[in-house]
Design a protein around this motif. Structure first.
Motif, PDB file in Angstrom:
ATOM      1  N   PRO A 143       0.837  -1.209   0.000  1.00 42.58           N
ATOM      2  CA  PRO A 143       0.000   0.000   0.000  1.00 42.58           C
ATOM      3  C   PRO A 143       0.866   1.252   0.000  1.00 42.58           C
ATOM      4  CG  PRO A 143      -0.723  -1.565   1.683  1.00 42.58           C
ATOM      5  CD  PRO A 143       0.588  -2.056   1.170  1.00 42.58           C
ATOM      6  N   ASP A 144       0.357   2.316  -0.607  1.00 43.88           N
ATOM      7  CA  ASP A 144       1.116   3.571  -0.640  1.00 43.88           C
ATOM      8  C   ASP A 144       1.311   4.142   0.758  1.00 43.88           C
ATOM      9  OD1 ASP A 144       1.530   3.822  -3.463  1.00 43.88           O
ATOM     10  OD2 ASP A 144      -0.606   4.247  -3.655  1.00 43.88           O
ATOM     11  N   LEU A 145       0.306   3.982   1.594  1.00 47.54           N
ATOM     12  CA  LEU A 145       0.370   4.497   2.962  1.00 47.54           C
ATOM     13  C   LEU A 145      -0.568   3.652   3.810  1.00 47.54           C
ATOM     14  CD1 LEU A 145       1.501   6.842   4.738  1.00 47.54           C
ATOM     15  CD2 LEU A 145      -0.481   8.187   4.050  1.00 47.54           C
ATOM     16  N   MET A 146      -0.196   3.451   5.070  1.00 43.59           N
ATOM     17  CA  MET A 146      -1.028   2.627   5.945  1.00 43.59           C
ATOM     18  C   MET A 146      -0.843   3.053   7.388  1.00 43.59           C
ATOM     19  SD  MET A 146       1.359  -0.725   5.478  1.00 43.59           S
ATOM     20  CE  MET A 146       2.188   0.033   4.064  1.00 43.59           C
ATOM     21  N   ILE A 147      -1.810   2.715   8.217  1.00 39.77           N
ATOM     22  CA  ILE A 147      -1.705   2.941   9.657  1.00 39.77           C
ATOM     23  C   ILE A 147      -1.783   1.585  10.350  1.00 39.77           C
ATOM     24  CG2 ILE A 147      -2.779   3.934  11.708  1.00 39.77           C
ATOM     25  CD1 ILE A 147      -3.708   6.267  10.041  1.00 39.77           C
ATOM     26  N   ILE A 148      -0.717   1.263  11.099  1.00 44.42           N
ATOM     27  CA  ILE A 148      -0.608  -0.010  11.810  1.00 44.42           C
ATOM     28  C   ILE A 148      -0.698   0.256  13.307  1.00 44.42           C
ATOM     29  CG2 ILE A 148       0.939  -1.929  12.355  1.00 44.42           C
ATOM     30  CD1 ILE A 148       2.027  -1.695   9.499  1.00 44.42           C
ATOM     31  N   CYS A 149      -1.572  -0.464  13.977  1.00 45.50           N
ATOM     32  CA  CYS A 149      -1.783  -0.246  15.412  1.00 45.50           C
ATOM     33  C   CYS A 149      -1.417  -1.466  16.255  1.00 45.50           C
ATOM     34  CB  CYS A 149      -3.226   0.149  15.678  1.00 45.50           C
ATOM     35  SG  CYS A 149      -3.727   1.689  14.865  1.00 45.50           S
ATOM     36  N   ASP A 150      -0.921  -2.524  15.631  1.00 45.97           N
ATOM     37  CA  ASP A 150      -0.567  -3.742  16.373  1.00 45.97           C
ATOM     38  C   ASP A 150       0.836  -4.219  16.009  1.00 45.97           C
ATOM     39  OD1 ASP A 150      -1.066  -4.509  13.782  1.00 45.97           O
ATOM     40  OD2 ASP A 150      -2.355  -6.201  14.298  1.00 45.97           O
ATOM     41  N   VAL A 164      -2.289  -7.048   9.882  1.00 50.78           N
ATOM     42  CA  VAL A 164      -3.081  -6.334   8.877  1.00 50.78           C
ATOM     43  C   VAL A 164      -3.276  -4.896   9.336  1.00 50.78           C
ATOM     44  CG1 VAL A 164      -5.284  -6.219   7.662  1.00 50.78           C
ATOM     45  CG2 VAL A 164      -4.275  -8.442   8.203  1.00 50.78           C
ATOM     46  N   PRO A 165      -2.899  -3.897   8.536  1.00 48.31           N
ATOM     47  CA  PRO A 165      -3.138  -2.491   8.921  1.00 48.31           C
ATOM     48  C   PRO A 165      -4.629  -2.219   9.089  1.00 48.31           C
ATOM     49  CG  PRO A 165      -1.653  -2.651   7.029  1.00 48.31           C
ATOM     50  CD  PRO A 165      -2.225  -4.016   7.239  1.00 48.31           C
ATOM     51  N   LEU A 166      -4.947  -1.294   9.985  1.00 48.95           N
ATOM     52  CA  LEU A 166      -6.347  -0.925  10.155  1.00 48.95           C
ATOM     53  C   LEU A 166      -6.814   0.021   9.056  1.00 48.95           C
ATOM     54  CD1 LEU A 166      -6.776  -0.451  14.019  1.00 48.95           C
ATOM     55  CD2 LEU A 166      -7.417  -2.394  12.585  1.00 48.95           C
ATOM     56  N   LEU A 167      -5.914   0.879   8.599  1.00 49.59           N
ATOM     57  CA  LEU A 167      -6.251   1.835   7.541  1.00 49.59           C
ATOM     58  C   LEU A 167      -5.204   1.745   6.430  1.00 49.59           C
ATOM     59  CD1 LEU A 167      -7.527   5.460   7.943  1.00 49.59           C
ATOM     60  CD2 LEU A 167      -5.726   4.960   6.286  1.00 49.59           C
ATOM     61  N   VAL A 168      -5.672   1.705   5.197  1.00 50.05           N
ATOM     62  CA  VAL A 168      -4.798   1.594   4.027  1.00 50.05           C
ATOM     63  C   VAL A 168      -5.153   2.690   3.032  1.00 50.05           C
ATOM     64  CG1 VAL A 168      -4.274   0.189   1.997  1.00 50.05           C
ATOM     65  CG2 VAL A 168      -4.326  -0.877   4.246  1.00 50.05           C
ATOM     66  N   VAL A 169      -4.127   3.300   2.443  1.00 51.74           N
ATOM     67  CA  VAL A 169      -4.318   4.328   1.419  1.00 51.74           C
ATOM     68  C   VAL A 169      -3.656   3.875   0.123  1.00 51.74           C
ATOM     69  CG1 VAL A 169      -3.916   6.735   0.761  1.00 51.74           C
ATOM     70  CG2 VAL A 169      -4.271   6.138   3.180  1.00 51.74           C
ATOM     71  N   GLU A 170      -4.384   3.950  -0.972  1.00 48.44           N
ATOM     72  CA  GLU A 170      -3.821   3.734  -2.309  1.00 48.44           C
ATOM     73  C   GLU A 170      -4.061   4.986  -3.140  1.00 48.44           C
ATOM     74  OE1 GLU A 170      -1.951   1.381  -3.105  1.00 48.44           O
ATOM     75  OE2 GLU A 170      -2.536  -0.479  -2.074  1.00 48.44           O
ATOM     76  N   ILE A 171      -3.024   5.417  -3.862  1.00 45.82           N
ATOM     77  CA  ILE A 171      -3.108   6.606  -4.714  1.00 45.82           C
ATOM     78  C   ILE A 171      -3.171   6.137  -6.153  1.00 45.82           C
ATOM     79  CG2 ILE A 171      -1.976   8.763  -5.370  1.00 45.82           C
ATOM     80  CD1 ILE A 171      -0.558   8.528  -2.546  1.00 45.82           C
ATOM     81  N   LEU A 172      -4.229   6.481  -6.843  1.00 45.30           N
ATOM     82  CA  LEU A 172      -4.455   5.970  -8.187  1.00 45.30           C
ATOM     83  C   LEU A 172      -3.417   6.472  -9.178  1.00 45.30           C
ATOM     84  CD1 LEU A 172      -8.338   6.247  -8.629  1.00 45.30           C
ATOM     85  CD2 LEU A 172      -6.991   4.336  -7.729  1.00 45.30           C
ATOM     86  N   SER A 173      -3.056   5.587 -10.086  1.00 45.32           N
ATOM     87  CA  SER A 173      -2.259   5.949 -11.248  1.00 45.32           C
ATOM     88  C   SER A 173      -2.835   5.188 -12.439  1.00 45.32           C
ATOM     89  CB  SER A 173      -0.784   5.586 -11.051  1.00 45.32           C
ATOM     90  OG  SER A 173      -0.625   4.183 -10.939  1.00 45.32           O
ATOM     91  N   GLY A 192      -9.447  -7.974   6.600  1.00 44.71           N
ATOM     92  CA  GLY A 192      -9.483  -7.391   7.924  1.00 44.71           C
ATOM     93  C   GLY A 192      -9.124  -5.924   8.016  1.00 44.71           C
ATOM     94  N   VAL A 193      -8.774  -5.276   6.900  1.00 49.90           N
ATOM     95  CA  VAL A 193      -8.600  -3.820   6.901  1.00 49.90           C
ATOM     96  C   VAL A 193      -9.939  -3.177   7.253  1.00 49.90           C
ATOM     97  CG1 VAL A 193      -8.127  -1.813   5.432  1.00 49.90           C
ATOM     98  CG2 VAL A 193      -6.691  -3.856   5.242  1.00 49.90           C
ATOM     99  N   LYS A 194      -9.918  -2.139   8.094  1.00 51.51           N
ATOM    100  CA  LYS A 194     -11.165  -1.512   8.533  1.00 51.51           C
ATOM    101  C   LYS A 194     -11.546  -0.284   7.708  1.00 51.51           C
ATOM    102  CE  LYS A 194     -11.627  -4.479  11.833  1.00 51.51           C
ATOM    103  NZ  LYS A 194     -12.621  -5.581  11.684  1.00 51.51           N
TER     104      LYS A 194
END
Length: 246
Positions: A143-150, A164-173, A192-194
């Motif tokens: 993923p381009d960017l993610m937030i991991i809490c565990d 598994v990150p809770l939040l995932v960001v993908e930037i379109l191309s 399991g991504v939220k």
């Protein structure tokens, strides 16, 4: 089997024996350049047809079917970025300026929000290996960017994250939007991504999917001058006027 050209050169006899049983695909810098095919059991017409088909093969590994072991062999040099989803290999191209601009804007916002919460933002290249609940086969995505809490609970002896990150960001191309909008949406939802953020630099918009019980629970689509707010994390918001290149 997929093998790099340097590996083939160093162990040519070994791969000739392998080619007697199965096709050996030869790559250089992630690009398929040749294929070793056994003549046994094939007519001259079939061999010629195979050669023509291979010469017209796509430059990228777009949907190239392979085993997970072949994927690991292909990516062992660490020089080229790939993803592996549902048994297929995808080559990741170099990102453009508009893509990187979004990351440089989002990352400090995520860091400031995270503070001492125990959650940590990470950027690509960084592999995660999500699994679908009904399939033991691994997937490998960046993923381009993610937030991991565990992180502390899912760090193995080789210093790799296994959760598994809770939040995932993908930037379109242009080269990834099909996967990001369909394949990854489905994969992240089931593994399991939220929350999944899809950022479109061309259209200057951000779509947020909030998943619950492996289904889409809420969605939001924002454009400048609006602010995008996380469904999952209280206080995490982004002013879209600041997100895209002027």
């Amino acid at each position: 089997m997929i093998v790099r050209s340097t590996e083939l050169q160093n162990n040519f006899g070994k791969y000739l024996r392998v080619a007697a049983k199965e096709d050996v695909i030869v790559t250089r810098n992630g690009v398929e350049i040749a294929r070793l095919v056994s003549k046994e059991g094939h007519s001259e017409e079939e061999l010629q047809e195979s050669t023509v088909q291979e010469s017209a093969a796509s430059y990228h590994f777009r949907g190239r079917t392979a085993t997970f072991e072949e994927f690991l062999e292909l990516t062992s040099d660490g020089e080229t970025r790939y993803e592996y989803m549902d048994g297929k290999i995808y080559l990741l191209s170099s990102p453009r300026v508009s893509h990187q601009y979004v990351i440089t804007q989002l990352l400090p916002i995520f860091h400031q929000w995270a503070g001492d919460s125990g959650c940590i933002p990470f950027t690509a290249p960084y592999d995660i290996r999500p699994k679908r609940p009904y399939d033991d086969n691994p997937n490998v995505v960046q993923p381009d960017l993610m937030i991991i809490c565990d992180l502390n609970d899912n760090l193995n002896d080789q210093d790799y994250y296994t959760g598994v990150p809770l939040l995932v960001v993908e930037i379109l191309s242009e080269s990834t939007q099909g996967r990001d909008l369909v394949k990854k949406l489905d994969l992240y939802m089931e593994c399991g991504v939220k929350e999944y953020w899809i950022v479109d630099p061309l259209e200057k918009k951000l779509i947020i999917y909030h998943f619950k019980d492996q289904k889409i629970h809420q969605t939001a689509m924002c454009k400048p001058p609006e602010s995008a707010r996380s469904f999952l994390f209280e206080g995490l918001s982004v002013e879209l006027n600041q997100l895209f290149m002027p």
